[in-house]
Design an enzyme around this catalytic site. Structure first.
Site, mmCIF file in Angstrom:
data_model
loop_
_atom_site.group_PDB
_atom_site.id
_atom_site.type_symbol
_atom_site.label_atom_id
_atom_site.label_comp_id
_atom_site.label_asym_id
_atom_site.label_seq_id
_atom_site.Cartn_x
_atom_site.Cartn_y
_atom_site.Cartn_z
ATOM 1 N N ASP A 159 45.538 40.431 40.412
ATOM 2 C CA ASP A 159 44.982 41.598 41.101
ATOM 3 C C ASP A 159 46.103 42.579 41.481
ATOM 4 O O ASP A 159 47.290 42.268 41.338
ATOM 5 C CB ASP A 159 44.212 41.114 42.343
ATOM 6 C CG ASP A 159 43.023 42.011 42.654
ATOM 7 O OD1 ASP A 159 43.071 43.201 42.308
ATOM 8 O OD2 ASP A 159 42.050 41.518 43.253
ATOM 9 N N ASP A 219 34.817 47.175 41.311
ATOM 10 C CA ASP A 219 34.204 45.843 41.275
ATOM 11 C C ASP A 219 32.703 45.958 41.024
ATOM 12 O O ASP A 219 32.031 46.829 41.591
ATOM 13 C CB ASP A 219 34.376 45.145 42.627
ATOM 14 C CG ASP A 219 35.833 44.811 42.914
ATOM 15 O OD1 ASP A 219 36.705 45.138 42.084
ATOM 16 O OD2 ASP A 219 36.077 44.220 43.984
HETATM 17 C C1 GLA Z 1 39.513 42.918 44.084
HETATM 18 C C2 GLA Z 1 39.125 42.607 42.644
HETATM 19 C C3 GLA Z 1 37.903 41.699 42.640
HETATM 20 C C4 GLA Z 1 38.178 40.427 43.430
HETATM 21 C C5 GLA Z 1 38.645 40.774 44.824
HETATM 22 C C6 GLA Z 1 39.130 39.543 45.562
HETATM 23 O O1 GLA Z 1 38.565 43.709 44.709
HETATM 24 O O2 GLA Z 1 38.877 43.774 41.930
HETATM 25 O O3 GLA Z 1 37.510 41.390 41.325
HETATM 26 O O4 GLA Z 1 39.153 39.680 42.734
HETATM 27 O O5 GLA Z 1 39.703 41.722 44.804
HETATM 28 O O6 GLA Z 1 39.625 39.838 46.831
#
Ligand code: GLA
Length: 430
Positions: A159, A219
């Site tokens: 990430d 997301d």
């Molecule tokens: C970010 C990523 C997600 C997930 C969250 C976890 O938002 O884009 O896919 O991994 O972090 O905290």
């Protein structure tokens, strides 16, 4: 020019423009399960032991994947997302799993997952902290890569929270090198472009060189508006991102949320069809222990998975839009084409779309063979460029078809009977 130099020139002319990360992985879009969208950062194992982020969750998911046909359908990676580690590194500076929720540790979990013939994915962050505030890998890339390799991990989702955006490229590249240096093939799933877009247009050649897949956009949530926003973003940026995809490196529009709470069945079919067209990783985030049979059947639909995993590895894209329809097409091996027609109108009933209006329909000259996959399987037989086939598409649903051209050599050996199906000539005229 010497023979050797001449050979070099020929080889370099033959090489594709964008090289993929050279770790031999993700030659087809990755398939598996990832905990985030469905289970998020639920660490409350006292009151919610069944759904908290713990070794039990991944072991149970792996068991179901083997027993219920998921593994056989191609889903292979069982992936941990955020919130797995302890808030402190150990005395040697290594990441460690939360001891209460992962009493056996990650190595034991990997052994278990491998004993089922599956692979284990883990999560870390290029910056100071993960998005949920757990220890980040900045300053520890070699150490963390080695730790994951020692644990026999097969995939790293990396990430991009809590990182200086100007240093994203350096960070993602250094972790890629650190993973390669361990000697263990570890599939590398990045979020580099997602975090870089606010700063500048990402360099997709460098990204493809570094990562096996990469998130570009927000997301996914368990809602149609979220799935729609991902499709809209992808279509708006397709000229930039589609050429970067191919065996070894893929655009990642995020998890499949099929089998959860927020999508109607038609919307689930749209996500499945469009994720296959986009050559996206198929990482489900749902509860495989408790999933409705229709969603399961959709996620395990072999014909859709075959489109996703097509050996040519070309990403499809939006080729037409109008009258609240969108046409998305993906070129497939053997000159075939997958066509998805999405009905974007969220009012009224099913609407007809003349499939001859799809730009790719031109491969039906002189003739083609058409199979409808969604909303139901139907052999539509041999068609011509002039055929008028109206497919019915529900609001926010998708019709998915494959079109196989019939070469003129073939048609010379055959003639159409009056019903529009082929009969073989007794005496072929060459
Ligand atoms: C970010 C990523 C997600 C997930 C969250 C976890 O938002 O884009 O896919 O991994 O972090 O905290």
């Amino acid at each position: 020019m010497s023979r050797a130099a001449c050979l070099l020139v020929i080889i370099s002319l033959m090489s594709p423009a964008a090289e993929a990360l050279d770790n031999g992985l993700a030659l087809k879009p990755t398939m598996g399960w990832l905990h985030w969208e469905r289970f998020m950062c639920n660490i409350d194992c006292d009151t919610d032991p069944n759904n908290c982020i713990s070794e039990r969750l991944y072991m149970q998911m792996a068991d179901v994947m083997v027993k219920e046909g998921w593994k056989e359908a191609g889903y292979e990676y069982v992936c941990i997302d955020d919130c797995w580690p302890s808030h402190q590194r150990d005395a040697q500076g290594r990441l460690q799993a939360d001891p209460k929720r992962f009493p056996g540790g990650i190595k034991k979990l990997a052994d278990y997952i491998h004993s089922k013939g599956l692979k284990l994915g883990i999560y870390a962050d290029v910056g100071d902290k993960t998005c949920a505030g757990y220890p980040g890998s900045l300053g520890y890339y070699e150490k963390d890569a080695q730790t994951f390799a020692d644990w026999d991990v097969d995939l790293l989702k990396f990430d991009g929270c809590f990182m200086n955006r100007a240093l994203l490229g350096e960070g993602y590249t250094n972790m890629s090198k650190a993973l390669n240096n361990t000697g263990r093939p570890i599939l590398y799933s990045c979020e580099w472009p997602l975090y870089e877009w606010p700063l500048k247009q990402p360099n997709y050649t460098a990204i493809r060189d570094t990562c096996n897949h990469w998130r570009n956009f927000d997301d996914v949530f368990d809602s149609w508006s979220s799935v729609k926003s991902i499709l809209d973003w992808t279509a708006a940026h397709q000229d930039i991102i589609v050429p970067a995809a191919g065996p070894g490196g893929w655009n990642d529009p995020d998890m499949l949320v099929i089998g959860n709470f927020g999508l109607s069945h038609d919307q689930q079919e749209s996500q499945m069809a469009l994720w296959a067209i986009m050559a996206s990783p198929l990482l489900m985030s749902n509860d495989l222990r408790d999933i409705c049979p229709r969603s399961k059947e959709l996620l395990q639909n072999k014909r859709i998975i075959d489109i996703s995993q097509d050996s040519m590895g070309k990403q499809g894209y939006r080729t037409a839009k109008g009258n609240d329809f969108e046409v998305w097409e993906r070129p497939l091996s053997k000159k075939r084409l997958a066509v998805a027609v999405l009905n974007k109108l969220e009012i009224g009933g099913p609407r007809g779309f003349d499939i001859g209006a799809a730009p790719g329909w031109k491969i039906c000259g002189p003739q083609c063979n058409v199979t409808q996959i969604l909303p139901q399987y139907k052999e539509m037989g041999v068609q011509t460029q002039q055929s008028k086939i109206i497919v019915s598409v529900n609001p926010s649903g998708t019709a998915l078809l494959t079109v196989t051209p019939i070469s003129s050599d073939f048609t010379r050996l055959h003639k159409l009977n009056w019903q529009g199906t082929f009969v073989r000539r007794k005496h072929t005229i060459l």
